[in-house]
Design a protein around this motif. Structure first.
Motif, PDB file in Angstrom:
ATOM      1  N   VAL A  43       0.885  -1.291   0.035  1.00 34.55           N
ATOM      2  CA  VAL A  43      -0.126  -0.076   0.009  1.00 34.55           C
ATOM      3  C   VAL A  43       0.767   1.168   0.119  1.00 34.55           C
ATOM      4  O   VAL A  43       1.970   1.064   0.465  1.00 34.55           O
ATOM      5  N   LEU A  44       0.065   2.322  -0.526  1.00 38.79           N
ATOM      6  CA  LEU A  44       1.118   3.673  -0.751  1.00 38.79           C
ATOM      7  C   LEU A  44       1.106   4.372   0.697  1.00 38.79           C
ATOM      8  O   LEU A  44       0.025   4.517   1.330  1.00 38.79           O
ATOM      9  N   VAL A  45       2.204   4.937   1.236  1.00 43.80           N
ATOM     10  CA  VAL A  45       2.303   5.726   2.069  1.00 43.80           C
ATOM     11  C   VAL A  45       2.948   7.013   1.777  1.00 43.80           C
ATOM     12  O   VAL A  45       3.678   6.994   0.931  1.00 43.80           O
ATOM     13  N   ALA A  46       2.829   8.112   2.715  1.00 45.61           N
ATOM     14  CA  ALA A  46       3.551   9.469   2.277  1.00 45.61           C
ATOM     15  C   ALA A  46       4.953   9.274   3.078  1.00 45.61           C
ATOM     16  O   ALA A  46       5.169   8.993   4.075  1.00 45.61           O
ATOM     17  N   SER A  47       6.018   9.427   1.899  1.00 42.27           N
ATOM     18  CA  SER A  47       7.478   9.363   2.397  1.00 42.27           C
ATOM     19  C   SER A  47       7.673  10.780   3.353  1.00 42.27           C
ATOM     20  O   SER A  47       8.885  10.913   3.619  1.00 42.27           O
ATOM     21  N   GLN A  48       6.689  11.648   3.184  1.00 36.78           N
ATOM     22  CA  GLN A  48       7.226  12.866   3.844  1.00 36.78           C
ATOM     23  C   GLN A  48       5.868  13.617   3.879  1.00 36.78           C
ATOM     24  O   GLN A  48       4.715  13.264   3.451  1.00 36.78           O
ATOM     25  N   ASP A  49       5.644  14.888   4.681  1.00 35.56           N
ATOM     26  CA  ASP A  49       4.371  15.472   4.979  1.00 35.56           C
ATOM     27  C   ASP A  49       4.137  16.173   3.523  1.00 35.56           C
ATOM     28  O   ASP A  49       4.955  16.619   2.767  1.00 35.56           O
ATOM     29  N   ILE A  50       2.915  15.865   3.293  1.00 34.47           N
ATOM     30  CA  ILE A  50       2.420  16.326   2.036  1.00 34.47           C
ATOM     31  C   ILE A  50       1.236  17.612   2.148  1.00 34.47           C
ATOM     32  O   ILE A  50       0.147  17.295   3.104  1.00 34.47           O
ATOM     33  N   ALA A  51       1.538  18.907   2.020  1.00 32.23           N
ATOM     34  CA  ALA A  51       0.605  20.112   2.433  1.00 32.23           C
ATOM     35  C   ALA A  51      -0.682  19.772   1.562  1.00 32.23           C
ATOM     36  O   ALA A  51      -0.900  19.401   0.352  1.00 32.23           O
ATOM     37  N   PHE A  52      -1.673  20.459   2.130  1.00 33.20           N
ATOM     38  CA  PHE A  52      -3.002  20.579   1.518  1.00 33.20           C
ATOM     39  C   PHE A  52      -2.757  21.584   0.317  1.00 33.20           C
ATOM     40  O   PHE A  52      -2.111  22.311   0.228  1.00 33.20           O
ATOM     41  N   GLY A  53      -3.280  20.956  -1.026  1.00 35.79           N
ATOM     42  CA  GLY A  53      -3.187  21.298  -2.286  1.00 35.79           C
ATOM     43  C   GLY A  53      -2.077  21.052  -2.972  1.00 35.79           C
ATOM     44  O   GLY A  53      -1.855  21.428  -4.224  1.00 35.79           O
ATOM     45  N   GLU A  57       3.534  14.020  -6.199  1.00 32.49           N
ATOM     46  CA  GLU A  57       4.839  13.736  -7.095  1.00 32.49           C
ATOM     47  C   GLU A  57       5.500  12.434  -6.578  1.00 32.49           C
ATOM     48  O   GLU A  57       5.295  11.866  -5.408  1.00 32.49           O
ATOM     49  N   PRO A  58       6.175  11.410  -7.532  1.00 36.83           N
ATOM     50  CA  PRO A  58       6.668  10.191  -6.980  1.00 36.83           C
ATOM     51  C   PRO A  58       7.610  10.129  -5.771  1.00 36.83           C
ATOM     52  O   PRO A  58       7.542   9.289  -5.107  1.00 36.83           O
ATOM     53  N   ASP A  80       0.079   3.915 -10.309  1.00 33.97           N
ATOM     54  CA  ASP A  80      -0.837   4.402 -11.323  1.00 33.97           C
ATOM     55  C   ASP A  80      -2.065   5.236 -10.940  1.00 33.97           C
ATOM     56  O   ASP A  80      -2.535   6.144 -11.807  1.00 33.97           O
ATOM     57  N   GLN A  81      -2.666   5.037  -9.602  1.00 35.16           N
ATOM     58  CA  GLN A  81      -3.849   5.557  -9.277  1.00 35.16           C
ATOM     59  C   GLN A  81      -3.734   6.982  -8.990  1.00 35.16           C
ATOM     60  O   GLN A  81      -4.695   7.717  -8.749  1.00 35.16           O
ATOM     61  N   VAL A  82      -2.352   7.359  -8.519  1.00 34.03           N
ATOM     62  CA  VAL A  82      -2.197   8.883  -7.962  1.00 34.03           C
ATOM     63  C   VAL A  82      -1.145   9.580  -8.700  1.00 34.03           C
ATOM     64  O   VAL A  82      -0.967  10.497  -8.623  1.00 34.03           O
ATOM     65  N   LEU A  83      -0.218   8.994  -9.490  1.00 32.27           N
ATOM     66  CA  LEU A  83       0.753   9.736 -10.354  1.00 32.27           C
ATOM     67  C   LEU A  83       0.252   9.681 -11.752  1.00 32.27           C
ATOM     68  O   LEU A  83      -0.215   8.796 -12.534  1.00 32.27           O
ATOM     69  N   PRO A  84       0.447  10.911 -12.449  1.00 38.17           N
ATOM     70  CA  PRO A  84      -0.148  11.226 -13.826  1.00 38.17           C
ATOM     71  C   PRO A  84       0.732  10.321 -14.755  1.00 38.17           C
ATOM     72  O   PRO A  84       1.969  10.246 -14.575  1.00 38.17           O
ATOM     73  N   GLN A  85       0.279  10.171 -16.026  1.00 34.99           N
ATOM     74  CA  GLN A  85       0.982   9.859 -17.290  1.00 34.99           C
ATOM     75  C   GLN A  85       1.807  10.788 -17.659  1.00 34.99           C
ATOM     76  O   GLN A  85       1.804  12.293 -17.231  1.00 34.99           O
ATOM     77  N   LEU A  86       2.687  10.576 -18.820  1.00 35.26           N
ATOM     78  CA  LEU A  86       3.362  11.828 -18.960  1.00 35.26           C
ATOM     79  C   LEU A  86       2.814  12.904 -19.785  1.00 35.26           C
ATOM     80  O   LEU A  86       2.009  12.707 -20.333  1.00 35.26           O
ATOM     81  N   ASN A  87       3.313  13.872 -19.052  1.00 31.57           N
ATOM     82  CA  ASN A  87       2.366  15.334 -19.577  1.00 31.57           C
ATOM     83  C   ASN A  87       1.096  15.480 -19.166  1.00 31.57           C
ATOM     84  O   ASN A  87       0.228  16.248 -19.444  1.00 31.57           O
TER      85      ASN A  87
END
Length: 266
Positions: A43-53, A57-58, A80-87
């Motif tokens: 499962v995915l976890v945050a490797s750092q604090d991610i601020a609102f808004g 990013e990978p 792939d559910q959270v990271l966009p495809q190229l561009n």
């Protein structure tokens, strides 16, 4: 006799062998069950604090093993559910995500969706701002994510009174800041809170008739009860506290034109 003894020996060996086989089968069964229960997924976890808004990013993500049978609803298992495809357009954090926290789909925007403070509101709730200063805003110690009670002070002279009009109200913004991970105190001019439509009407009216003050709530959960208004007469009592025991008689002695001395009679 020898034939009978031989038969008894063969039967005994057969029983003993069956017992050993049965014991081994029972011992191996839990191992197989535990092996099945030990199956995990990533499962995915945050490797750092991610601020609102923030755009996801990978480098903000990592994976951990999680028992497959107890993955929380909404937990993301595929990057792939959270990271966009190229561009492609990114997904953003609709709420602050702490380092090590599971990444849940409910905390992420759609692809390319704009994230504003509106997306932090509960269903059918509203956001309304209150004018504060260092005195009424708890000296700047109120931060997004805190819960407060709101006190209205109105009237004048002997008719002045204070009343807690709302309890357990969530702060969603301080001035232009809405990041709940920011704990830095700062004296604010406005505080934005989340309320129901009915509560928003009360606040709008209250700001016109008096002064609103915020009181920070404890983190401990308590049962709120309606509070009675406090009036000037409650502060300026007609009589002071009664001393213990019966009142003692006094004698007033005048010495000179203005000087008065009181003596207690024993």
């Amino acid at each position: 006799m020898r034939l009978g003894s031989l038969l008894m020996t063969v039967v005994g060996l057969g029983v003993a062998g069956g017992a050993v086989y049965f014991a081994q089968t029972q011992m191996n069964q839990p191992v197989a069950t535990e092996s099945a229960q030990a199956e995990v997924v990533q499962v995915l976890v945050a490797s750092q604090d991610i601020a609102f808004g923030s755009a996801i990013e990978p480098h903000m993500l990592s994976t951990i093993d999680w028992p497959s049978g107890s993955v929380p609803i909404g937990a993301v298992t595929d990057k792939d559910q959270v990271l966009p495809q190229l561009n492609g357009q990114p997904r953003r954090a609709k709420r602050a995500i702490a380092k090590g926290e599971l990444v849940a789909s409910t905390k992420l925007s759609d692809w390319g969706e704009k994230v504003t403070i509106v997306q932090t509101l509960g269903e059918n709730n509203r956001a309304i701002s209150i004018t504060v200063n260092a005195r009424t805003g708890v000296a700047g110690f109120v931060t997004p994510g805190d819960e407060v009670d709101i006190v209205l002070t109105s009237g004048g002279g002997d008719e002045m009174r204070a009343l807690t009009i709302l309890q357990k109200i969530r702060v969603i913004g301080v001035d232009q800041r809405s990041d709940e991970t920011n704990e830095q105190a700062a004296v604010a001019r406005t505080v934005t809170v989340e309320v129901t439509p009915e509560q928003s009407q009360k606040l709008a009216l209250a700001q016109q008739v008096g002064t609103l003050s915020l009181t920070l709530r404890s983190l401990d959960t308590v049962d709120d009860e309606p509070l009675s208004a406090v009036r000037m007469s409650d502060l300026l009592l007609n009589e002071g506290p009664v001393a213990d025991g019966d009142p003692k008689p006094v004698v007033r002695v005048r010495r000179g034109a203005n000087e008065i001395t009181e003596q207690v009679l024993n």
